[in-house]
Design an enzyme around this catalytic site. Structure first.
Site, mmCIF file in Angstrom:
data_model
loop_
_atom_site.group_PDB
_atom_site.id
_atom_site.type_symbol
_atom_site.label_atom_id
_atom_site.label_comp_id
_atom_site.label_asym_id
_atom_site.label_seq_id
_atom_site.Cartn_x
_atom_site.Cartn_y
_atom_site.Cartn_z
ATOM 1 C CG ASP A 17 28.478 60.779 -9.995
ATOM 2 O OD1 ASP A 17 27.678 60.696 -10.942
ATOM 3 O OD2 ASP A 17 29.649 60.353 -10.040
ATOM 4 C CG HIS A 40 29.942 62.442 -13.223
ATOM 5 N ND1 HIS A 40 30.416 61.317 -12.575
ATOM 6 C CD2 HIS A 40 30.562 62.448 -14.436
ATOM 7 C CE1 HIS A 40 31.277 60.686 -13.360
ATOM 8 N NE2 HIS A 40 31.390 61.347 -14.489
ATOM 9 C CB SER A 87 33.866 60.240 -15.709
ATOM 10 O OG SER A 87 32.893 59.282 -16.042
#
Length: 442
Positions: free
Chosen positions: A364, A421, A159
């Site tokens: 994601d 994610h 991220s």
């Protein structure tokens, strides 16, 4: 003579005890501690020595894990929710990375997790400042663990970590060239990365439309907000761009009725959408990028664990409350939040020998794969054509199609199937392939 031999033996025993870790929270030997990266800024690391069947742990590489946010804790989220030896409930995880390599979780930027600052003036505000603090952390780490100076080092991230890791790797590489640090840095991997934020935001509407999660009216509303975000980025109005990112997130929530930003197929609880709508934009942004989960019960379990048994076992100073400064960390980076680091990745590819990996889960949303592919297409380095002309191959593990990969020059892109994610937790089989490709283990 006998006395001298006995003395040497005693010294060897002492050295062995000091060189290895100690019992911590969970199985295996561990070590942890603080490095003062600047006066008033105290960064925390937690090392897990590999449990692989080797004669010495230095036979296996050292992998750093950097969480996102900025303000999300590696020692908490990455460790207990993705790839550490035990989960939030104390159950052993059979796909832990620790079984194959040494893993170093770092709470960064300072103010994240167990890391803390004496006052807010010592918080970082830019990606460059984060990178320089991480280099200082590694100087302190190697001073305590010189046996790792020659061990292959791999930086993995997720991220917002996909913004921090490239600049950290670049600054560590240059510090090594200046003989400021000894390190055997080999690769950097960007997982579901926020490397070019606007490319992620612009991918939301078409991605959700293709999946049937929004209709054309929803697509138009999201795209209008995303395009305005792009205009602000183009004008380098960074604070306004961050605010408009929050507004675009709101349009996604309204059009999708509360789709999960981390996995579009994940179950959404009925009252979640209502809770999101009554939060301020700042609260929603913080929960999306830092808290990682909109389940308040789940959040409480993590907080109770990290502030209770883990803090007690590790002897965390009583004045340090896990993640108590994380909201300040997130907010102070609002001027840097939407800035891309494509130019840093270009420099890594052109000016260093490091391997660069990018992996992305197909489910994601927050850093959707189409956006990642689009910013990779914007890279411009001398071996670019090697990557563009390379074939895209299947990733097969135990005769199961787990994803795809494409390699050219020193860049490899991995598409991870059945993953959102948090790829290490969602598809550990595919991630074992990524680990083997970049570290030769996994």
């Amino acid at each position: 003579m006998v006395s001298a031999i006995r003395s040497i033996a005693i010294l060897l025993v002492i050295f062995t005890v000091c060189a290895h870790g100690k019992p911590g929270y969970g199985p295996g030997e561990q070590d942890w501690g603080y490095v003062d990266v600047r006066p008033g800024a105290h960064m925390f690391y937690w090392l897990y020595y590999t449990t692989a069947n080797v004669s010495t742990y230095t036979q296996r590489p050292l992998v750093i894990w950097l969480q996102g946010g900025p303000g999300a804790s590696s020692t908490g989220y990455g460790n207990f929710e993705e790839l550490g030896p035990v989960d939030l409930y104390g159950d052993h995880r059979n796909w832990t990375w620790v079984k194959d390599m040494n893993v170093l979780f770092i709470d960064n930027p300072v103010g994240t997790g167990y890391s803390y600052v004496d006052n807010s003036a010592y918080l970082t505000a830019t990606n460059k400042e984060i990178a320089m603090d991480l280099v200082e952390l590694m100087k302190g780490f190697y001073a305590r663990h010189p046996e790792f100076e020659t061990v292959p080092l791999h930086i993995f991230s997720e991220s917002y970590g996909g913004k921090m890791a490239p600049e950290f790797a670049l600054e560590l590489h240059y510090a090594k060239k200046r003989d400021e640090i000894k390190s055997n840095l080999v690769s950097v991997a960007l997982g579901d990365p926020w490397t070019s934020p606007i490319h992620s935001v612009l991918s939301w509407a078409p991605f959700l439309l293709e999946l049937g999660i929004v209709d054309h009216d929803g697509y138009d509303a999201i795209m209008k907000a995303a395009n305005f975000t792009a205009e602000l980025v183009e004008q380098e109005r960074w604070i306004q761009a961050t605010e408009q990112w929050g507004n675009t997130q709101m349009e996604v929530m309204k059009a999708s009725k509360g789709v999960d930003f981390y996995n579009v197929l994940k179950l959404t609880k009925g009252d979640r959408f209502k809770k999101l709508m009554i939060q301020t934009s700042e609260e929603r942004m913080y929960r999306t990028m830092v808290k990682h989960d909109f389940d308040e019960d789940h959040d409480q379990i993590a907080e109770d664990l990290m502030r209770g048994p883990v803090a007690e076992t590790l002897g965390i100073p009583s004045h340090v409350k896990w993640n108590s400064q994380s909201a300040k960390v997130f907010n102070i980076h609002n001027t840097d939040f939407m800035k891309p680091v494509i130019h840093i990745v270009n420099e890594l590819l052109d000016k260093t020998p490091l391997k660069v990996g990018v992996f992305s889960g197909g489910l994601d949303l927050i850093c959707a794969t189409p956006g990642t592919v689009n910013w990779i297409d914007k890279l411009n380095w001398t071996r670019r054509n090697e990557y563009l002309d390379a074939p895209r191959n299947a990733i097969s593990v135990n005769r199961v199609l787990e994803g795809y990969e494409k390699s050219g020059g020193n860049l490899t892109m991995f598409w991870i199937n059945r993953s959102g994610h948090m790829a290490p937790a969602d598809n550990p089989a595919a991630m074992s392939h990524v680990l083997r490709k970049l570290t030769n283990y996994g």
